[in-house]
Design a protein around this motif. Structure first.
Motif, PDB file in Angstrom:
ATOM      1  N   ARG A   1      -5.248  -6.970   8.250  1.00  0.00           N
ATOM      2  CA  ARG A   1      -5.903  -5.922   7.798  1.00  0.00           C
ATOM      3  C   ARG A   1      -4.303  -6.181   6.495  1.00  0.00           C
ATOM      4  O   ARG A   1      -5.059  -5.667   5.539  1.00  0.00           O
ATOM      5  CB  ARG A   1      -5.012  -4.659   8.578  1.00  0.00           C
ATOM      6  CG  ARG A   1      -4.783  -3.601   8.429  1.00  0.00           C
ATOM      7  CD  ARG A   1      -4.056  -2.656   8.678  1.00  0.00           C
ATOM      8  NE  ARG A   1      -4.818  -2.471  10.575  1.00  0.00           N
ATOM      9  CZ  ARG A   1      -4.491  -1.950  11.821  1.00  0.00           C
ATOM     10  NH1 ARG A   1      -3.755  -1.918  11.850  1.00  0.00           N
ATOM     11  NH2 ARG A   1      -5.376  -2.278  12.944  1.00  0.00           N
ATOM     12  N   THR A   2      -3.098  -6.841   6.092  1.00  0.00           N
ATOM     13  CA  THR A   2      -2.077  -6.676   5.281  1.00  0.00           C
ATOM     14  C   THR A   2      -3.483  -7.269   4.311  1.00  0.00           C
ATOM     15  O   THR A   2      -2.975  -7.295   3.345  1.00  0.00           O
ATOM     16  CB  THR A   2      -1.289  -7.200   5.704  1.00  0.00           C
ATOM     17  OG1 THR A   2      -0.429  -6.687   7.348  1.00  0.00           O
ATOM     18  CG2 THR A   2      -0.246  -7.637   4.681  1.00  0.00           C
ATOM     19  N   ARG A   3      -3.878  -8.750   4.937  1.00  0.00           N
ATOM     20  CA  ARG A   3      -4.946  -8.908   3.781  1.00  0.00           C
ATOM     21  C   ARG A   3      -5.430  -8.367   2.807  1.00  0.00           C
ATOM     22  O   ARG A   3      -5.885  -8.701   1.748  1.00  0.00           O
ATOM     23  CB  ARG A   3      -5.340 -10.896   4.608  1.00  0.00           C
ATOM     24  CG  ARG A   3      -3.470 -11.940   4.519  1.00  0.00           C
ATOM     25  CD  ARG A   3      -5.105 -13.238   4.470  1.00  0.00           C
ATOM     26  NE  ARG A   3      -6.353 -12.929   6.107  1.00  0.00           N
ATOM     27  CZ  ARG A   3      -6.213 -13.448   7.095  1.00  0.00           C
ATOM     28  NH1 ARG A   3      -4.383 -13.280   7.469  1.00  0.00           N
ATOM     29  NH2 ARG A   3      -6.708 -13.148   8.316  1.00  0.00           N
ATOM     30  N   PHE A   4      -6.512  -7.988   3.935  1.00  0.00           N
ATOM     31  CA  PHE A   4      -7.392  -7.140   3.089  1.00  0.00           C
ATOM     32  C   PHE A   4      -7.220  -5.694   2.150  1.00  0.00           C
ATOM     33  O   PHE A   4      -7.428  -5.394   1.364  1.00  0.00           O
ATOM     34  CB  PHE A   4      -8.116  -6.296   4.272  1.00  0.00           C
ATOM     35  CG  PHE A   4      -9.294  -5.526   3.817  1.00  0.00           C
ATOM     36  CD1 PHE A   4     -10.564  -5.685   4.034  1.00  0.00           C
ATOM     37  CD2 PHE A   4      -9.109  -4.162   4.062  1.00  0.00           C
ATOM     38  CE1 PHE A   4     -11.716  -5.295   2.516  1.00  0.00           C
ATOM     39  CE2 PHE A   4     -10.211  -3.133   3.023  1.00  0.00           C
ATOM     40  CZ  PHE A   4     -11.350  -4.273   2.850  1.00  0.00           C
ATOM     41  N   THR A   5      -5.531  -5.160   2.543  1.00  0.00           N
ATOM     42  CA  THR A   5      -4.902  -4.452   1.808  1.00  0.00           C
ATOM     43  C   THR A   5      -4.334  -4.454   0.147  1.00  0.00           C
ATOM     44  O   THR A   5      -4.497  -4.129  -0.544  1.00  0.00           O
ATOM     45  CB  THR A   5      -3.932  -3.023   3.021  1.00  0.00           C
ATOM     46  OG1 THR A   5      -4.829  -3.230   3.686  1.00  0.00           O
ATOM     47  CG2 THR A   5      -3.029  -2.366   2.028  1.00  0.00           C
ATOM     48  N   GLU A   6      -3.675  -5.563   0.603  1.00  0.00           N
ATOM     49  CA  GLU A   6      -3.120  -6.562  -0.239  1.00  0.00           C
ATOM     50  C   GLU A   6      -4.491  -6.351  -1.676  1.00  0.00           C
ATOM     51  O   GLU A   6      -4.710  -6.540  -3.244  1.00  0.00           O
ATOM     52  CB  GLU A   6      -2.905  -7.788  -0.405  1.00  0.00           C
ATOM     53  CG  GLU A   6      -1.201  -7.280   0.448  1.00  0.00           C
ATOM     54  CD  GLU A   6      -1.110  -8.699   0.794  1.00  0.00           C
ATOM     55  OE1 GLU A   6      -1.510  -9.551   0.845  1.00  0.00           O
ATOM     56  OE2 GLU A   6       0.976  -8.636   1.938  1.00  0.00           O
ATOM     57  N   ALA A   7      -5.694  -7.402  -0.781  1.00  0.00           N
ATOM     58  CA  ALA A   7      -7.039  -7.176  -2.153  1.00  0.00           C
ATOM     59  C   ALA A   7      -7.505  -6.274  -2.376  1.00  0.00           C
ATOM     60  O   ALA A   7      -7.784  -6.220  -3.674  1.00  0.00           O
ATOM     61  CB  ALA A   7      -7.785  -8.451  -0.868  1.00  0.00           C
ATOM     62  N   THR A   8      -7.481  -4.700  -2.234  1.00  0.00           N
ATOM     63  CA  THR A   8      -7.691  -3.870  -2.200  1.00  0.00           C
ATOM     64  C   THR A   8      -7.231  -3.619  -3.159  1.00  0.00           C
ATOM     65  O   THR A   8      -7.204  -2.726  -4.380  1.00  0.00           O
ATOM     66  CB  THR A   8      -8.180  -3.129  -0.986  1.00  0.00           C
ATOM     67  OG1 THR A   8      -8.942  -3.400   0.331  1.00  0.00           O
ATOM     68  CG2 THR A   8      -8.693  -1.772  -1.232  1.00  0.00           C
ATOM     69  N   ALA A   9      -5.577  -3.429  -2.891  1.00  0.00           N
ATOM     70  CA  ALA A   9      -4.904  -2.731  -4.274  1.00  0.00           C
ATOM     71  C   ALA A   9      -4.780  -3.840  -5.358  1.00  0.00           C
ATOM     72  O   ALA A   9      -5.024  -3.626  -6.380  1.00  0.00           O
ATOM     73  CB  ALA A   9      -3.309  -3.350  -3.789  1.00  0.00           C
ATOM     74  N   HIS A  10      -5.242  -5.374  -5.326  1.00  0.00           N
ATOM     75  CA  HIS A  10      -5.273  -5.867  -6.283  1.00  0.00           C
ATOM     76  C   HIS A  10      -6.764  -6.133  -6.792  1.00  0.00           C
ATOM     77  O   HIS A  10      -6.958  -5.653  -8.240  1.00  0.00           O
ATOM     78  CB  HIS A  10      -5.381  -6.922  -5.588  1.00  0.00           C
ATOM     79  CG  HIS A  10      -5.295  -8.412  -7.205  1.00  0.00           C
ATOM     80  ND1 HIS A  10      -4.184  -8.854  -7.138  1.00  0.00           N
ATOM     81  CD2 HIS A  10      -6.888  -9.272  -7.262  1.00  0.00           C
ATOM     82  CE1 HIS A  10      -5.270  -9.489  -8.682  1.00  0.00           C
ATOM     83  NE2 HIS A  10      -6.478 -10.169  -8.490  1.00  0.00           N
TER      84      HIS A  10
END
Length: 448
Positions: A107-116
């Motif tokens: 979930r953290t990786r997906f949130t960071e990827a979305t923000a990126h």
């Protein structure tokens, strides 16, 4: 004949009398004396009764010892089973903890990827605006350069005309009448005009040179901006490909048609409007590679957004908001009440009474009450023909018609209905057909 038959009986009595002669027992009680006669038959009957009692006591004692031994063996077996079960539960708890940790990391990786991706999308929009501004500036410079070239050409034509005029004047000097002063004035005027024309031409050439230099600088900046834009495009495209692959791979276990899912979301989220601004038809039919690349990237970003919205409408979450353990899976199993094999259309998650039960996706409550065998239950209708069911509840906190969001509290875990202990029976149905909820639980770990 009678005499012959009576002889064996008499012989038996005489044998019994010799083995067990008649005895008399005298009992003295409170001054009263009583005599009890024990005949050979009574003694034999008493002996048989004593032997039978001893035999029965021996048998009962042996059976009791055997039962005790069997109980000890069963206790050892039960202890071994409990130890094995405890070990298995510990392993499952460790797996669940690891899965939750992995899900949180995903979930953290997906949130960071979305923000990126969102940040890079902003950079792309800014870069496109800057490119459009540079194109406008470049077009203005080109127009100025064209004006300067035209001015230079006009000056050159004027110079040529004056040069022709001077040549005509010099050729006609011998035929002209007038004083020497008039001729000098004429030649002076022509020379001044010629000098002005030459100065105008030189100024135009200098302006052209300056504009060419400015144009070169703008073209160099434009090349650098284009290279930066291409690199930004590349990073964005890579991020979009990774995000799309992750979302598609996560949703694959659900068995849903992802293309159909995206199409439904696109038709649902289809609001359009705004003021009318006329656009050149040629711009709409542009086959510029950069424009086509931007359009394709925007389509992919739109698909990512639609798939993210779809994950909120699918039961991609754990229905228990608290500590629980998995006690029964989907499929055939032995009924806990009658021991017969039957179909189990959901999964069982055991926990403490009152543990919060939450909605696993956005939807509408279509049933909230009691149902035979299920006890207190809640049914929620979601998008794409998906329905979830939560059974054996202790308390229901919603009513029919309520709209719920993923993670909203809807009830408390309980032990109502046909249940052997406090737990949640959780089902997922697609178009009315029960499917394995673990598909969606696994997808939830990958998506969230």
């Amino acid at each position: 004949m009678l005499g012959n038959e009576a002889q064996p009986a008499e012989g038996a009595r005489s044998l019994l009398g010799s083995l067990l002669p008649e005895r008399r027992l005298t009992v003295d009680h409170d001054g009263t004396t009583q005599t009890v006669r024990l005949s050979p038959r009574r003694q034999a009957a008493l002996f048989v009764a004593v032997v039978c009692g001893v035999g029965w006591l021996t048998y009962a004692s042996g059976a009791l010892v055997m039962a005790w031994i069997d109980t000890e063996r069963q206790a050892r077996d039960l202890a071994l089973i409990e130890e094995t079960y405890a070990t298995r539960l510990a392993a499952l708890e460790a797996q669940r903890t690891a899965a939750l940790t992995e899900a949180e990391a995903a979930r953290t990786r997906f949130t960071e990827a979305t923000a990126h991706i969102a940040g890079q999308q902003d950079e792309l929009v800014a870069a496109l605006d800057a490119e459009r501004a540079q194109r406008v500036t470049l077009e203005a410079v080109r127009r100025k350069l064209a004006d300067a070239v035209r001015a230079r050409d006009d000056a050159e034509r004027k110079r040529a005309a004056l040069a022709d005029r001077l040549a005509n004047v010099e050729g006609d000097l011998s035929r002209q009448l007038g004083t020497e002063t008039d001729l000098s004035d004429t030649l002076g005027a022509v020379s001044i005009a010629l000098a002005d024309t030459i100065a105008q031409r030189e100024a135009a050439e200098a302006r052209i040179a300056a504009l060419n230099l400015q144009l070169g600088e703008i073209e160099a900046r434009d090349r650098l901006a284009d290279e930066k834009l291409q690199r930004l495009f590349g990073r964005l495209e890579e991020a979009v490909i990774v995000s799309l692959g992750r979302l598609e791979g996560a949703l694959a276990p659900t068995g849903l048609d992802i293309n159909n899912l995206v199409a439904q979301m696109r038709s649902t989220y289809s609001g359009e409007g705004g003021p009318f601004i006329a656009v050149d038809d040629a711009a709409l039919e542009s086959d510029d590679p950069a424009s086509m690349r931007v359009a394709a990237l925007m389509r992919d970003l739109e698909q990512i957004q639609l798939m993210r919205v779809a994950t909120r409408k699918l039961p991609l979450a754990i229905p228990v908001n608290g500590t629980y353990r998995f006690t029964s899976g989907f499929g055939t199993r032995r009924d806990p009440f009658n021991g017969r094999t039957r179909q189990h259309n959901g999964i069982d998650l055991a926990g403490d009474r009152g543990t919060p039960i939450v909605a696993t996706a956005d939807g509408t409550v279509i049933f909230a009450g009691r149902m035979r065998g299920y006890g207190k239950i809640i049914k929620i209708q979601h998008a794409f023909g998906v329905e979830t069911l939560y059974a054996h509840l202790h308390r229901i906190r919603v009513k029919v018609g309520d709209t719920v969001s993923q993670g909203d509290l809807i009830g408390d875990m309980g032990n109502t209905g046909r249940s052997t202990g406090t737990h949640l029976h959780y089902e997922v149905r697609v178009n009315g057909i029960p499917v394995n909820p673990m598909r969606y639980v696994k997808a939830a770990r990958d998506v969230l």
